[in-house]
Design a protein around this motif. Structure first.
Motif, PDB file in Angstrom:
ATOM      1  N   ALA A  42       0.826  -1.212   0.000  1.00  0.00           N
ATOM      2  CA  ALA A  42       0.000   0.000   0.000  1.00  0.00           C
ATOM      3  C   ALA A  42       0.866   1.270   0.000  1.00  0.00           C
ATOM      4  O   ALA A  42       0.417   2.322  -0.439  1.00  0.00           O
ATOM      5  N   ILE A  43       2.096   1.171   0.479  1.00  0.00           N
ATOM      6  CA  ILE A  43       3.011   2.313   0.439  1.00  0.00           C
ATOM      7  C   ILE A  43       3.873   2.258  -0.816  1.00  0.00           C
ATOM      8  O   ILE A  43       4.150   3.285  -1.441  1.00  0.00           O
ATOM      9  N   ALA A  44       4.294   1.054  -1.227  1.00  0.00           N
ATOM     10  CA  ALA A  44       5.197   0.900  -2.361  1.00  0.00           C
ATOM     11  C   ALA A  44       4.529   1.292  -3.680  1.00  0.00           C
ATOM     12  O   ALA A  44       5.177   1.912  -4.532  1.00  0.00           O
ATOM     13  N   LEU A  45       3.278   0.967  -3.852  1.00  0.00           N
ATOM     14  CA  LEU A  45       2.599   1.274  -5.110  1.00  0.00           C
ATOM     15  C   LEU A  45       2.445   2.774  -5.345  1.00  0.00           C
ATOM     16  O   LEU A  45       2.779   3.251  -6.431  1.00  0.00           O
ATOM     17  N   PRO A  46       1.971   3.573  -4.378  1.00  0.00           N
ATOM     18  CA  PRO A  46       1.915   5.018  -4.624  1.00  0.00           C
ATOM     19  C   PRO A  46       3.294   5.651  -4.844  1.00  0.00           C
ATOM     20  O   PRO A  46       3.433   6.546  -5.678  1.00  0.00           O
ATOM     21  N   VAL A  47       4.302   5.160  -4.127  1.00  0.00           N
ATOM     22  CA  VAL A  47       5.656   5.679  -4.343  1.00  0.00           C
ATOM     23  C   VAL A  47       6.108   5.375  -5.758  1.00  0.00           C
ATOM     24  O   VAL A  47       6.669   6.238  -6.455  1.00  0.00           O
ATOM     25  N   LEU A  48       5.869   4.173  -6.219  1.00  0.00           N
ATOM     26  CA  LEU A  48       6.232   3.787  -7.575  1.00  0.00           C
ATOM     27  C   LEU A  48       5.486   4.633  -8.606  1.00  0.00           C
ATOM     28  O   LEU A  48       6.070   5.072  -9.596  1.00  0.00           O
ATOM     29  N   LEU A  49       4.211   4.880  -8.387  1.00  0.00           N
ATOM     30  CA  LEU A  49       3.435   5.692  -9.315  1.00  0.00           C
ATOM     31  C   LEU A  49       3.921   7.143  -9.348  1.00  0.00           C
ATOM     32  O   LEU A  49       4.028   7.747 -10.425  1.00  0.00           O
ATOM     33  N   VAL A  50       4.221   7.705  -8.195  1.00  0.00           N
ATOM     34  CA  VAL A  50       4.692   9.100  -8.144  1.00  0.00           C
ATOM     35  C   VAL A  50       6.043   9.226  -8.829  1.00  0.00           C
ATOM     36  O   VAL A  50       6.271  10.145  -9.623  1.00  0.00           O
ATOM     37  N   VAL A  51       6.952   8.317  -8.549  1.00  0.00           N
ATOM     38  CA  VAL A  51       8.282   8.358  -9.181  1.00  0.00           C
ATOM     39  C   VAL A  51       8.166   8.140 -10.684  1.00  0.00           C
ATOM     40  O   VAL A  51       8.824   8.820 -11.469  1.00  0.00           O
ATOM     41  N   GLY A  52       7.331   7.224 -11.106  1.00  0.00           N
ATOM     42  CA  GLY A  52       7.123   6.994 -12.524  1.00  0.00           C
ATOM     43  C   GLY A  52       6.533   8.180 -13.239  1.00  0.00           C
ATOM     44  O   GLY A  52       6.964   8.557 -14.329  1.00  0.00           O
ATOM     45  N   LEU A  53       5.538   8.811 -12.622  1.00  0.00           N
ATOM     46  CA  LEU A  53       4.931   9.996 -13.218  1.00  0.00           C
ATOM     47  C   LEU A  53       5.935  11.153 -13.287  1.00  0.00           C
ATOM     48  O   LEU A  53       6.007  11.848 -14.289  1.00  0.00           O
ATOM     49  N   PHE A  54       6.701  11.312 -12.230  1.00  0.00           N
ATOM     50  CA  PHE A  54       7.709  12.373 -12.215  1.00  0.00           C
ATOM     51  C   PHE A  54       8.764  12.154 -13.295  1.00  0.00           C
ATOM     52  O   PHE A  54       9.147  13.081 -14.008  1.00  0.00           O
ATOM     53  N   SER A  55       9.216  10.913 -13.451  1.00  0.00           N
ATOM     54  CA  SER A  55      10.235  10.645 -14.472  1.00  0.00           C
ATOM     55  C   SER A  55       9.654  10.797 -15.876  1.00  0.00           C
ATOM     56  O   SER A  55      10.352  11.216 -16.803  1.00  0.00           O
ATOM     57  N   LEU A  56       8.391  10.456 -16.046  1.00  0.00           N
ATOM     58  CA  LEU A  56       7.746  10.626 -17.344  1.00  0.00           C
ATOM     59  C   LEU A  56       7.619  12.098 -17.709  1.00  0.00           C
ATOM     60  O   LEU A  56       7.908  12.505 -18.836  1.00  0.00           O
ATOM     61  N   LEU A  57       7.213  12.922 -16.745  1.00  0.00           N
ATOM     62  CA  LEU A  57       7.060  14.350 -17.007  1.00  0.00           C
ATOM     63  C   LEU A  57       8.399  15.075 -17.074  1.00  0.00           C
ATOM     64  O   LEU A  57       8.511  16.093 -17.738  1.00  0.00           O
ATOM     65  N   ASP A  58       9.415  14.550 -16.413  1.00  0.00           N
ATOM     66  CA  ASP A  58      10.734  15.179 -16.409  1.00  0.00           C
ATOM     67  C   ASP A  58      11.403  15.056 -17.761  1.00  0.00           C
ATOM     68  O   ASP A  58      12.142  15.942 -18.171  1.00  0.00           O
ATOM     69  N   ARG A  59      11.137  13.986 -18.475  1.00  0.00           N
ATOM     70  CA  ARG A  59      11.784  13.772 -19.780  1.00  0.00           C
ATOM     71  C   ARG A  59      11.087  14.548 -20.889  1.00  0.00           C
ATOM     72  O   ARG A  59      11.637  14.740 -21.956  1.00  0.00           O
ATOM     73  N   ALA A  60       9.863  14.953 -20.689  1.00  0.00           N
ATOM     74  CA  ALA A  60       9.100  15.644 -21.742  1.00  0.00           C
ATOM     75  C   ALA A  60       9.554  17.062 -21.958  1.00  0.00           C
ATOM     76  O   ALA A  60      10.264  17.666 -21.271  1.00  0.00           O
TER      77      ALA A  60
END
Length: 70
Positions: free
Chosen positions: A52-70
């Protein structure tokens, strides 16, 4: 006069080298965190039953890395 120029240029080049060292070390820290520490932390959270903690952390980091490369 030449010794004064040497001292000025020495401190100028030394300052540039310190700036380069900070930039290089920051890049190395980012790479190590991204490739080593973050996956280990996420796997550790999953193994301890904290999905329950790992999934939101993974989603936030993934979203941040996706938006950072754009």
């Amino acid at each position: 006069m030449p010794s004064l120029l040497f001292i000025i240029f020495f401190f100028w080049i030394f300052g540039k080298m310190i700036g380069f060292a900070f930039r290089a070390s920051w890049s190395i820290i980012k790479v190590m965190f991204t490739l080593v520490f973050l996956p280990l932390i996420l796997v550790g959270l999953v193994l301890k039953g904290l999905v329950a903690i790992a999934l939101p952390v993974l989603l936030v980091v993934g979203l941040f890395s996706l938006l950072d490369r754009a």
